[in-house]
Scaffold this motif. Structure first.
Motif, mmCIF file in Angstrom:
data_model
loop_
_atom_site.group_PDB
_atom_site.id
_atom_site.type_symbol
_atom_site.label_atom_id
_atom_site.label_comp_id
_atom_site.label_asym_id
_atom_site.label_seq_id
_atom_site.Cartn_x
_atom_site.Cartn_y
_atom_site.Cartn_z
ATOM 1 N N ALA A 128 0.832 -1.204 0.000
ATOM 2 C CA ALA A 128 0.000 0.000 0.000
ATOM 3 C C ALA A 128 0.866 1.255 0.000
ATOM 4 C CB ALA A 128 -0.923 -0.010 1.208
ATOM 5 N N LEU A 129 1.971 1.231 0.740
ATOM 6 C CA LEU A 129 2.883 2.376 0.755
ATOM 7 C C LEU A 129 3.498 2.589 -0.618
ATOM 8 C CD1 LEU A 129 4.377 4.589 2.304
ATOM 9 C CD2 LEU A 129 6.102 2.869 2.928
ATOM 10 N N ASN A 130 3.901 1.504 -1.283
ATOM 11 C CA ASN A 130 4.450 1.621 -2.635
ATOM 12 C C ASN A 130 3.420 2.209 -3.602
ATOM 13 O OD1 ASN A 130 6.814 0.435 -1.703
ATOM 14 N ND2 ASN A 130 6.223 -1.617 -2.353
ATOM 15 N N SER A 131 2.185 1.726 -3.519
ATOM 16 C CA SER A 131 1.129 2.257 -4.385
ATOM 17 C C SER A 131 0.863 3.726 -4.098
ATOM 18 C CB SER A 131 -0.162 1.453 -4.195
ATOM 19 O OG SER A 131 -0.032 0.135 -4.698
ATOM 20 N N LEU A 132 0.882 4.087 -2.813
ATOM 21 C CA LEU A 132 0.616 5.479 -2.439
ATOM 22 C C LEU A 132 1.706 6.404 -2.975
ATOM 23 C CD1 LEU A 132 -1.182 7.420 -0.820
ATOM 24 C CD2 LEU A 132 0.293 6.973 1.164
ATOM 25 N N ILE A 133 2.961 5.995 -2.831
ATOM 26 C CA ILE A 133 4.073 6.818 -3.324
ATOM 27 C C ILE A 133 3.972 6.989 -4.836
ATOM 28 C CG2 ILE A 133 6.569 6.893 -3.637
ATOM 29 C CD1 ILE A 133 6.842 5.470 -0.937
ATOM 30 N N ALA A 134 3.745 5.884 -5.546
ATOM 31 C CA ALA A 134 3.672 5.938 -6.999
ATOM 32 C C ALA A 134 2.477 6.781 -7.455
ATOM 33 C CB ALA A 134 3.577 4.527 -7.572
ATOM 34 N N ALA A 135 1.319 6.610 -6.815
ATOM 35 C CA ALA A 135 0.115 7.314 -7.244
ATOM 36 C C ALA A 135 0.204 8.813 -6.962
ATOM 37 C CB ALA A 135 -1.109 6.712 -6.551
ATOM 38 N N VAL A 136 0.676 9.182 -5.762
ATOM 39 C CA VAL A 136 0.782 10.599 -5.418
ATOM 40 C C VAL A 136 1.800 11.298 -6.307
ATOM 41 C CG1 VAL A 136 1.486 12.212 -3.618
ATOM 42 C CG2 VAL A 136 0.003 10.298 -3.049
ATOM 43 N N CYS A 137 2.955 10.707 -6.480
ATOM 44 C CA CYS A 137 3.991 11.313 -7.324
ATOM 45 C C CYS A 137 3.511 11.449 -8.767
ATOM 46 C CB CYS A 137 5.270 10.491 -7.270
ATOM 47 S SG CYS A 137 6.108 10.526 -5.666
ATOM 48 N N ALA A 138 2.864 10.418 -9.290
ATOM 49 C CA ALA A 138 2.371 10.469 -10.667
ATOM 50 C C ALA A 138 1.314 11.555 -10.829
ATOM 51 C CB ALA A 138 1.801 9.108 -11.066
ATOM 52 N N ALA A 139 0.411 11.679 -9.852
ATOM 53 C CA ALA A 139 -0.643 12.688 -9.940
ATOM 54 C C ALA A 139 -0.065 14.097 -9.897
ATOM 55 C CB ALA A 139 -1.647 12.484 -8.813
ATOM 56 N N VAL A 140 0.873 14.333 -8.983
ATOM 57 C CA VAL A 140 1.452 15.670 -8.840
ATOM 58 C C VAL A 140 2.237 16.065 -10.087
ATOM 59 C CG1 VAL A 140 3.140 17.040 -7.551
ATOM 60 C CG2 VAL A 140 1.521 15.574 -6.327
ATOM 61 N N VAL A 141 3.069 15.163 -10.570
ATOM 62 C CA VAL A 141 3.899 15.472 -11.738
ATOM 63 C C VAL A 141 3.037 15.639 -12.987
ATOM 64 C CG1 VAL A 141 5.734 14.621 -13.236
ATOM 65 C CG2 VAL A 141 5.898 14.300 -10.762
ATOM 66 N N ALA A 142 2.059 14.777 -13.183
ATOM 67 C CA ALA A 142 1.200 14.866 -14.359
ATOM 68 C C ALA A 142 0.434 16.183 -14.391
ATOM 69 C CB ALA A 142 0.234 13.681 -14.393
ATOM 70 N N VAL A 143 -0.111 16.588 -13.253
ATOM 71 C CA VAL A 143 -0.859 17.849 -13.197
ATOM 72 C C VAL A 143 0.071 19.043 -13.384
ATOM 73 C CG1 VAL A 143 -2.181 19.351 -11.663
ATOM 74 C CG2 VAL A 143 -2.753 16.934 -11.827
ATOM 75 N N ALA A 144 1.263 18.977 -12.793
ATOM 76 C CA ALA A 144 2.222 20.072 -12.928
ATOM 77 C C ALA A 144 2.643 20.269 -14.384
ATOM 78 C CB ALA A 144 3.446 19.809 -12.055
ATOM 79 N N ILE A 145 2.764 19.198 -15.132
ATOM 80 C CA ILE A 145 3.137 19.297 -16.541
ATOM 81 C C ILE A 145 1.941 19.677 -17.401
ATOM 82 C CG2 ILE A 145 3.993 18.001 -18.536
ATOM 83 C CD1 ILE A 145 5.638 16.313 -16.615
ATOM 84 N N ALA A 146 0.786 19.095 -17.113
ATOM 85 C CA ALA A 146 -0.383 19.280 -17.972
ATOM 86 C C ALA A 146 -1.003 20.668 -17.849
ATOM 87 C CB ALA A 146 -1.431 18.211 -17.652
ATOM 88 N N THR A 147 -0.936 21.296 -16.680
ATOM 89 C CA THR A 147 -1.622 22.572 -16.480
ATOM 90 C C THR A 147 -1.104 23.681 -17.397
ATOM 91 O OG1 THR A 147 -2.122 21.983 -14.177
ATOM 92 C CG2 THR A 147 -2.249 24.319 -14.779
ATOM 93 N N PRO A 148 0.198 23.973 -17.433
ATOM 94 C CA PRO A 148 0.649 25.022 -18.364
ATOM 95 C C PRO A 148 0.454 24.635 -19.829
ATOM 96 C CG PRO A 148 2.524 23.928 -17.325
ATOM 97 C CD PRO A 148 1.315 23.468 -16.601
ATOM 98 N N MET A 149 0.617 23.348 -20.150
ATOM 99 C CA MET A 149 0.392 22.915 -21.527
ATOM 100 C C MET A 149 -1.066 23.125 -21.929
ATOM 101 S SD MET A 149 2.604 19.377 -21.597
ATOM 102 C CE MET A 149 2.002 18.991 -23.259
ATOM 103 N N ALA A 150 -1.983 22.792 -21.023
ATOM 104 C CA ALA A 150 -3.407 22.955 -21.313
ATOM 105 C C ALA A 150 -3.752 24.430 -21.496
ATOM 106 C CB ALA A 150 -4.232 22.344 -20.191
#
Length: 279
Positions: free
Chosen positions: A72-94
């Motif tokens: 669960a900790l591994n999933s949480l780390i992967a999911a949180v990091c992926a969500a933060v990075v994806a949104v950080a990249i997608a927002t200015p591009m959008a």
């Protein structure tokens, strides 16, 4: 349309809505019921929806048999990091794609949508080779990179729609009042985009949290495996599932998504209403 006809139509709509909600809730209710049933009830020819003798033994057995907390900790780390990075990249591009429309941005949006139709099997071999060359096989960092790339197109498509819903006249009015571009984006555009950013981050988080195929292929050692992969360990060598512990573990794996959505859904709705009023 007469009053009786309108009432009949509304009653039909409510009935359809209730039926749809029951349809959506059925798997979750079944999962919860199975998680709390003792083995003798699970093996019964006539299982009951409500456990006759509720027990927590399935949860204890699940934690004893598999490293659920580490997974669960591994999933949480992967999911949180992926969500933060994806949104950080997608927002200015959008923002750029929505505010500066051209044939290129239209083609890019179309490609974003088409890319979601690509099957996992089509990209797994070249993806595996790339990560191998980068020495990122069997690492959460490599898995996060994969999740970001996989969720970025849909996140970008979602945020483009949210940016286009923000009237450009608001930014123009702020510019007339003397606000610079950065001040306008921070003070005017960003608050109105907050519900969209939260919703997009939630999508990216749930996608990464529930993802199975990439995690199965890219993670080898048990201590680095994510929760969906560990859940498969409750299946025997002949494909026979240990239903009680499996249902208990699956129920625990479902809780984070439900809790997060329950906590932020009011904020998403409230933010949308605030944006509508400001518009």
């Amino acid at each position: 349309m007469t009053l009786r006809t309108r009432r009949s139509a509304r009653a039909g709509q409510y009935l359809a809505l209730v039926a749809y909600l029951v349809f959506l809730a059925f798997p979750l209710l079944w999962l919860i019921s199975t998680a709390f049933q003792p083995p003798r009830e699970l093996g019964s020819l006539h299982p009951s929806w409500i456990p006759g003798d509720p027990t927590l033994a399935n949860f204890r057995q699940a934690f004893d048999e598999q490293p659920l907390l580490q997974a669960a900790l591994n999933s949480l780390i992967a999911a949180v990091c992926a969500a933060v990075v994806a949104v950080a990249i997608a927002t200015p591009m959008a923002y750029v794609m929505a505010r500066h429309r051209s044939r290129l941005s239209t083609a890019a949006t179309g490609w974003v949508v088409i890319s979601q139709a690509f099957p996992f099997v089509l990209v797994i071999i070249p993806l595996f080779l790339i990560l191998k060359n980068l020495h990122l096989i069997n690492s959460l960092a490599g898995l996060v990179m994969v999740y970001v790339v996989w969720s970025l197109p849909f996140a970008l498509w979602m945020l483009v729609g949210y940016v286009r819903a923000v009237p450009p006249e608001l930014e123009q009015a702020a510019s007339v009042d003397g606000a610079g571009r950065f001040r306008t984006l921070v003070s005017i555009t960003a608050p109105l985009l907050a519900p969209g950013i939260v919703a997009t981050a939630l999508f990216a988080f749930i996608t990464a949290w529930n993802e199975f195929f990439f995690a199965l292929v890219l993670l080898k050692t048990p201590e680095k495996q994510t929760l969906p992969v560990v859940l498969t360990h409750f299946l025997g060598a002949e494909g026979v599932a240990d239903l009680g512990p499996l249902a208990a573990a699956a129920f625990l794996a479902t809780l984070p998504s439900l809790v997060i959505f329950a906590v932020i859904q009011k904020r998403i709705t409230g933010g949308m209403l605030t944006g509508a009023v400001k518009s």
